[in-house]
Design an enzyme around this catalytic site. Structure first.
Site, mmCIF file in Angstrom:
data_model
loop_
_atom_site.group_PDB
_atom_site.id
_atom_site.type_symbol
_atom_site.label_atom_id
_atom_site.label_comp_id
_atom_site.label_asym_id
_atom_site.label_seq_id
_atom_site.Cartn_x
_atom_site.Cartn_y
_atom_site.Cartn_z
ATOM 1 N N THR A 131 0.834 -1.208 0.000
ATOM 2 C CA THR A 131 0.000 0.000 0.000
ATOM 3 C C THR A 131 0.871 1.262 0.000
ATOM 4 O O THR A 131 1.949 1.283 0.590
ATOM 5 C CB THR A 131 -0.900 -0.005 1.246
ATOM 6 O OG1 THR A 131 -1.590 -1.244 1.284
ATOM 7 C CG2 THR A 131 -1.895 1.131 1.223
ATOM 8 N N GLU A 132 0.355 2.302 -0.649
ATOM 9 C CA GLU A 132 1.050 3.596 -0.668
ATOM 10 C C GLU A 132 0.084 4.694 -0.245
ATOM 11 O O GLU A 132 -1.125 4.465 -0.230
ATOM 12 C CB GLU A 132 1.560 3.872 -2.089
ATOM 13 C CG GLU A 132 2.570 2.820 -2.530
ATOM 14 C CD GLU A 132 3.150 3.089 -3.908
ATOM 15 O OE1 GLU A 132 2.696 4.055 -4.578
ATOM 16 O OE2 GLU A 132 4.059 2.341 -4.299
ATOM 17 N N ALA A 161 -2.399 4.851 -3.070
ATOM 18 C CA ALA A 161 -2.995 3.668 -3.693
ATOM 19 C C ALA A 161 -3.061 2.497 -2.726
ATOM 20 O O ALA A 161 -2.040 2.035 -2.205
ATOM 21 C CB ALA A 161 -2.206 3.251 -4.939
ATOM 22 N N HIS A 167 -22.479 -6.113 27.399
ATOM 23 C CA HIS A 167 -21.789 -5.638 28.604
ATOM 24 C C HIS A 167 -22.323 -4.294 29.090
ATOM 25 O O HIS A 167 -21.869 -3.785 30.130
ATOM 26 C CB HIS A 167 -20.280 -5.503 28.340
ATOM 27 C CG HIS A 167 -19.536 -6.802 28.366
ATOM 28 N ND1 HIS A 167 -19.719 -7.789 27.425
ATOM 29 C CD2 HIS A 167 -18.604 -7.281 29.231
ATOM 30 C CE1 HIS A 167 -18.922 -8.812 27.705
ATOM 31 N NE2 HIS A 167 -18.246 -8.538 28.803
ATOM 32 N N GLU A 223 -5.821 -6.014 3.911
ATOM 33 C CA GLU A 223 -5.700 -7.262 3.111
ATOM 34 C C GLU A 223 -6.832 -7.350 2.091
ATOM 35 O O GLU A 223 -7.403 -8.403 1.858
ATOM 36 C CB GLU A 223 -5.699 -8.506 4.017
ATOM 37 C CG GLU A 223 -4.503 -8.547 4.947
ATOM 38 C CD GLU A 223 -3.404 -9.502 4.505
ATOM 39 O OE1 GLU A 223 -3.456 -10.010 3.357
ATOM 40 O OE2 GLU A 223 -2.477 -9.723 5.309
HETATM 41 C C1 FAD Z 1 -4.064 -1.734 10.597
HETATM 42 C C2 FAD Z 1 -3.678 -1.791 9.148
HETATM 43 C C3 FAD Z 1 -2.613 -2.577 8.759
HETATM 44 C C4 FAD Z 1 -2.219 -2.616 7.414
HETATM 45 N N1 FAD Z 1 -1.140 -3.390 7.072
HETATM 46 C C5 FAD Z 1 -0.692 -3.359 5.783
HETATM 47 C C6 FAD Z 1 0.482 -4.097 5.397
HETATM 48 O O1 FAD Z 1 1.110 -4.771 6.227
HETATM 49 N N2 FAD Z 1 0.905 -3.998 4.121
HETATM 50 C C7 FAD Z 1 0.241 -3.266 3.187
HETATM 51 O O2 FAD Z 1 0.672 -3.206 2.050
HETATM 52 N N3 FAD Z 1 -0.884 -2.580 3.519
HETATM 53 C C8 FAD Z 1 -1.366 -2.613 4.784
HETATM 54 N N4 FAD Z 1 -2.503 -1.892 5.127
HETATM 55 C C9 FAD Z 1 -3.173 -1.100 4.106
HETATM 56 C C10 FAD Z 1 -4.450 -1.740 3.604
HETATM 57 O O3 FAD Z 1 -4.191 -2.907 2.885
HETATM 58 C C11 FAD Z 1 -5.215 -0.689 2.789
HETATM 59 O O4 FAD Z 1 -5.640 0.291 3.701
HETATM 60 C C12 FAD Z 1 -6.382 -1.270 2.042
HETATM 61 O O5 FAD Z 1 -5.950 -2.062 0.982
HETATM 62 C C13 FAD Z 1 -7.334 -0.192 1.513
HETATM 63 O O6 FAD Z 1 -6.606 0.782 0.817
HETATM 64 P P1 FAD Z 1 -6.785 2.351 1.147
HETATM 65 O O7 FAD Z 1 -6.657 2.511 2.621
HETATM 66 O O8 FAD Z 1 -5.840 3.074 0.292
HETATM 67 O O9 FAD Z 1 -8.250 2.689 0.771
HETATM 68 P P2 FAD Z 1 -8.783 3.057 -0.680
HETATM 69 O O10 FAD Z 1 -8.294 2.075 -1.643
HETATM 70 O O11 FAD Z 1 -8.532 4.476 -0.942
HETATM 71 O O12 FAD Z 1 -10.335 2.831 -0.454
HETATM 72 C C14 FAD Z 1 -11.181 3.764 0.235
HETATM 73 C C15 FAD Z 1 -12.576 3.172 0.302
HETATM 74 O O13 FAD Z 1 -13.088 2.987 -1.017
HETATM 75 C C16 FAD Z 1 -13.450 1.647 -1.215
HETATM 76 N N5 FAD Z 1 -13.215 1.267 -2.595
HETATM 77 C C17 FAD Z 1 -12.048 1.340 -3.289
HETATM 78 N N6 FAD Z 1 -12.221 0.872 -4.523
HETATM 79 C C18 FAD Z 1 -13.514 0.500 -4.626
HETATM 80 C C19 FAD Z 1 -14.299 -0.065 -5.662
HETATM 81 N N7 FAD Z 1 -13.768 -0.371 -6.846
HETATM 82 N N8 FAD Z 1 -15.593 -0.317 -5.416
HETATM 83 C C20 FAD Z 1 -16.139 -0.044 -4.210
HETATM 84 N N9 FAD Z 1 -15.437 0.492 -3.195
HETATM 85 C C21 FAD Z 1 -14.142 0.751 -3.402
HETATM 86 C C22 FAD Z 1 -12.610 0.865 -0.246
HETATM 87 O O14 FAD Z 1 -13.205 -0.379 0.067
HETATM 88 C C23 FAD Z 1 -12.601 1.783 0.941
HETATM 89 O O15 FAD Z 1 -13.787 1.621 1.660
HETATM 90 C C24 FAD Z 1 -2.927 -1.867 6.466
HETATM 91 C C25 FAD Z 1 -4.008 -1.082 6.859
HETATM 92 C C26 FAD Z 1 -4.389 -1.030 8.178
HETATM 93 C C27 FAD Z 1 -5.563 -0.192 8.574
#
Ligand code: FAD
Ligand code: FAD
Lengths: 397, 257
Positions: free
Chosen positions: A126-127, A130, A340, A365
């Site tokens: 993740t970035e 993206a 609770h 994930e």
């Molecule tokens: C506690 C935690 C641990 C993490 N650990 C890791 C890790 O170890 N490695 C790693 O690489 N990443 C990690 N992540 C990142 C995580 O995988 C991403 O946050 C996740 O993939 C969603 O990406 P985003 O946050 O950029 O949300 P976005 O992609 O910007 O999405 C925002 C919202 O839009 C929705 N959305 C996006 N596209 C669509 C679509 N086509 N149709 C409908 N809805 C859509 C999403 O479901 C979300 O609700 C972690 C995140 C958290 C919170």
């Protein structure tokens, strides 16, 4: 069809349960409050072999099957999500991907110390710009002789500040017309010059664990560290998710169980209107849902685990298990708080921590919206699994 | 020098016990290694490591009762033996001691036999001393620490009510271990793999070369303890001092103090 666990699987389950209940349960609330990871957790999990649980003995792992991996995750998250997160990223995203896609040389060099727990691994995909739209990542890798030079930033990376190695996927090409074919994965030693990292503070959940950022500035990574071929990074990363998601599904199942157990105990003790609240039907309904969802979530992940053991592709089943278990674990934690009453709103009880922890898994994930898209595309016939150049090996005893 | 550790398979401590038709029942509760015996296994493994011998874990029980032995194997014991024979049903401690002693005698070059403090089901705590007596070896019971151990002898600390007692004896000897000895290890994955694949040899009386010893004690009756009536009362009052005074009166009235 056999729904029973083997003797070996039951022993693994008990061993991981004893470890998490005896050593972690008593101290976890304190570390969650401090927002720190208890320092003994990673070394202890390494020493006990949990970090390399399903890696073959040939690579210094414990040589257990994929169902044992799932059972371990269930037990770990029944105590705290941060324990299972370790399994998701160190074992699921990093080690198992190396095992599937790495060369023999890469396995000896990187997988062996990871399986032993001598080194800790992360998965950095993740970035800032993206997440779900993963094919659109912007971190670049430019070939320069026998190296690639990495530039960019990864965000929301679990174990960012604990890891020694990270599986990192970057963009090595541009404007070819097929974005996903422009990505390449590497195993990066995070002590390489140009790597900086830190933790994100103020998180809602997984507070007793690290989630952070990793920045790459002109970081030289040898070609020998490339996992798969150039342009295979998207496939490598999706394989990583097939394993990471499985651990999340199994873990979330454990969280449902923990919420259920806490609810049953409390409902039997607390009295309202002259009887234990467990005897009020609306409370029973909540408990019934938790019990049902626990069973269903467990069946879903065990089936995915069985398919992994058989060497069958399980992207669809693993995604379904992850979607269902994480959604239901959030619901279960929420209802556990309701049962609770006001006490559930306080960190004197565990259930508020369960809720905060369960929330993250609905996002990471692959968010549950993404899991729904995956399920729909399979159901609508838009998506079929194609054979991979490197398949995840079946379990061999 | 080899080590034997004796373990018993008992109902899980969370089991709900009841008496049905003069028989004790624990329902569907799983059978596990007697928790006190895990400390004995830990001691045996540590001492075998120091001395370089092997550890045989021994249990007397029904043919199906291998869970405790498998647990001990998974913790790292080298061999496991189940002593089982239909003729042993109804064995009391004297009989059990004779049988276990005969089994121990069949293991090569035994220098030490470890026991737990007591079995959480029958709870007599006498078996270690009884086995020692049958073997004619010294019994060092309720041991909290082993200070010295070599080919010639052993020096241990016993936890007794008045304090610690240091005792030494020659070998072979029988030792029962208490909790203070140190936390038992978890089974390792390698151990689990080995244990899950192990077929445990069963020694019947024929193999031991003995007849079923006749019990000297009988259980004429087994009863469940009467249900305890528990009532809770929250004491209220205007000030902590008033609450404390009421509580004190109640305690005196109930003759608790
Ligand atoms: C506690 C935690 C641990 C993490 N650990 C890791 C890790 O170890 N490695 C790693 O690489 N990443 C990690 N992540 C990142 C995580 O995988 C991403 O946050 C996740 O993939 C969603 O990406 P985003 O946050 O950029 O949300 P976005 O992609 O910007 O999405 C925002 C919202 O839009 C929705 N959305 C996006 N596209 C669509 C679509 N086509 N149709 C409908 N809805 C859509 C999403 O479901 C979300 O609700 C972690 C995140 C958290 C919170
Ligand atoms: C008349 C009578 C009939 C009985 N019938 C039966 C019967 O049919 N089936 C039955 O299971 N029990 C039966 N018992 C109980 C049985 O005799 C005792 O459980 C046994 O003698 C051990 O005593 P304990 O459990 O109090 O062990 P303790 O003396 O409290 O145990 C001390 C230590 O001895 C070792 N140990 C105990 N038991 C065993 C064992 N079986 N194998 C190896 N090591 C052991 C362990 O290290 C344990 O920590 C009967 C008892 C009586 C009096």
């Amino acid at each position: 069809m056999n729904f029973g666990l083997t003797e070996e699987q039951r022993m693994v389950q008990k061993m991981v349960r004893d470890f998490s209940q005896k050593e972690v349960a008593p101290i976890i609330q304190e570390y969650d409050r401090k927002q720190e990871m208890a320092p003994f957790i990673l070394p202890r999990m390494g020493e006990l072999g949990i970090l390399g649980i399903c890696i073959p003995e040939k690579y210094s792992g414990a040589g257990m099957d994929y169902i044992s991996l799932g059972l371990a995750c269930e037990e770990l998250e029944a105590v705290d999500t941060t324990l299972r997160v370790v399994m998701s990223v160190h074992t699921g995203l990093c080690s198992m991907t190396l095992w599937q896609w790495g060369s023999e040389e890469q396995k000896q060099k990187f997988l062996v110390p990871l399986a032993r727990g001598d080194k800790i691994g992360a998965g950095a995909f993740t970035e800032p710009g993206a997440g779900s739209d993963f094919a659109n990542i912007q971190t670049t890798g430019k070939r320069d002789g026998e190296d690639y030079i990495l530039n960019g930033e990864k965000m929301w990376i679990s174990l960012a500040s604990n890891a020694d190695y990270a599986l990192v996927t970057v963009r090595t090409q541009k404007d070819t017309g097929k974005s996903s074919g422009e990505l390449t994965s590497f195993i990066v030693d995070l002590s390489t010059p140009g790597v900086t990292r830190g933790d994100i503070h103020g998180k809602l959940g997984v507070r007793a664990g690290s989630t952070g950022w990793i920045n790459f500035q002109d970081v030289r990574v040898p070609v020998a560290n490339r996992i798969g071929e150039e342009g295979e990074g998207f496939k490598v990363t999706m394989s990583a998710f097939d394993n990471g998601r499985y651990t999340v599904a199994a873990g979330a199942t454990g969280l449902i169980r923990a919420a259920l157990e806490a609810s049953v105990n409390y409902a039997n003790e607390r009295k309202a209107f002259g009887k234990p609240i467990a005897q009020h039907q609306l409370i029973q309904s909540k408990i019934a849902h938790m019990a049902l969802n626990y069973e269903a979530a467990q069946l879903l992940y065990l089936k995915a685990g069985w398919m992994k053991n058989e060497g069958q592709r399980n992207t669809k089943e693993t995604s379904a298990a992850k979607w269902f278990a994480t959604e239901k674990s959030f619901e279960a934690a929420n209802e556990a708080i309701q049962i609770h009453g006001a006490y559930g709103f306080s960190d004197e009880y565990n259930v508020e921590r369960y809720l905060r922890n369960a929330r993250g898994a609905v996002i990471y994930e692959g968010s549950n919206e993404i899991q729904q898209l995956i399920q729909a595309s399979y159901a609508l016939g838009e998506r079929q699994d194609k054979a991979l150049r490197m398949e995840m090996p079946a379990y061999e005893e | 020098m080899n080590i034997v550790v004796c373990v018993k398979q008992v109902p899980d401590s969370a089991a709900q016990l009841s008496v049905e038709g003069g028989q004790i029942s624990w329902g569907e509760a799983p059978l596990v290694i007697n928790p006190w015996d895990e400390y004995a296994v830990e001691a045996a493994l540590q001492k075998a490591k120091d001395l370089g011998g092997s550890v045989t874990v021994l249990s007397m029980g029904k043919e199906s009762e291998t869970e405790a032995l498998k647990h001990a194997l998974a913790m790292g014991c080298n061999e496991a033996v189940l002593v089982s024979d239909p003729a042993l049903a109804g064995s009391d401690n004297v009989a059990a001691a004779r049988v276990l002693a005969a089994a121990i005698a069949k293991v090569d070059d035994v220098g030490l036999v470890f026991f737990g403090k007591q079995a959480i089901d029958s709870d007599t705590g006498t078996l270690p001393a009884q086995v020692a007596r049958v073997l004619g070896w010294p019994a060092l019971t309720l041991v909290s620490a082993i200070d010295e151990l070599n080919a010639d002898g052993i020096k241990v600390e016993r936890a007794i009510e008045e304090g610690r007692q240091v005792v030494q004896s020659g070998l072979p000897a029988v030792v029962s271990v208490i909790k203070d000895y140190g936390e038992p290890r978890y089974p390792s994955f390698m151990g689990i793999r080995k244990a899950a694949r192990a077929t445990i040899p069963v020694w019947a009386l024929g193999e031991l070369g003995i007849e079923a010893p006749s019990p000297v004690v009988a259980w004429p009756e087994v009863m469940a303890p009467p249900q305890r009536e528990i009532a809770t009362e929250i004491i209220t009052g205007g000030s902590p001092a008033e609450i404390a005074a009421t509580l004190a009166d109640k305690i005196m009235a109930e003759k608790v103090l």
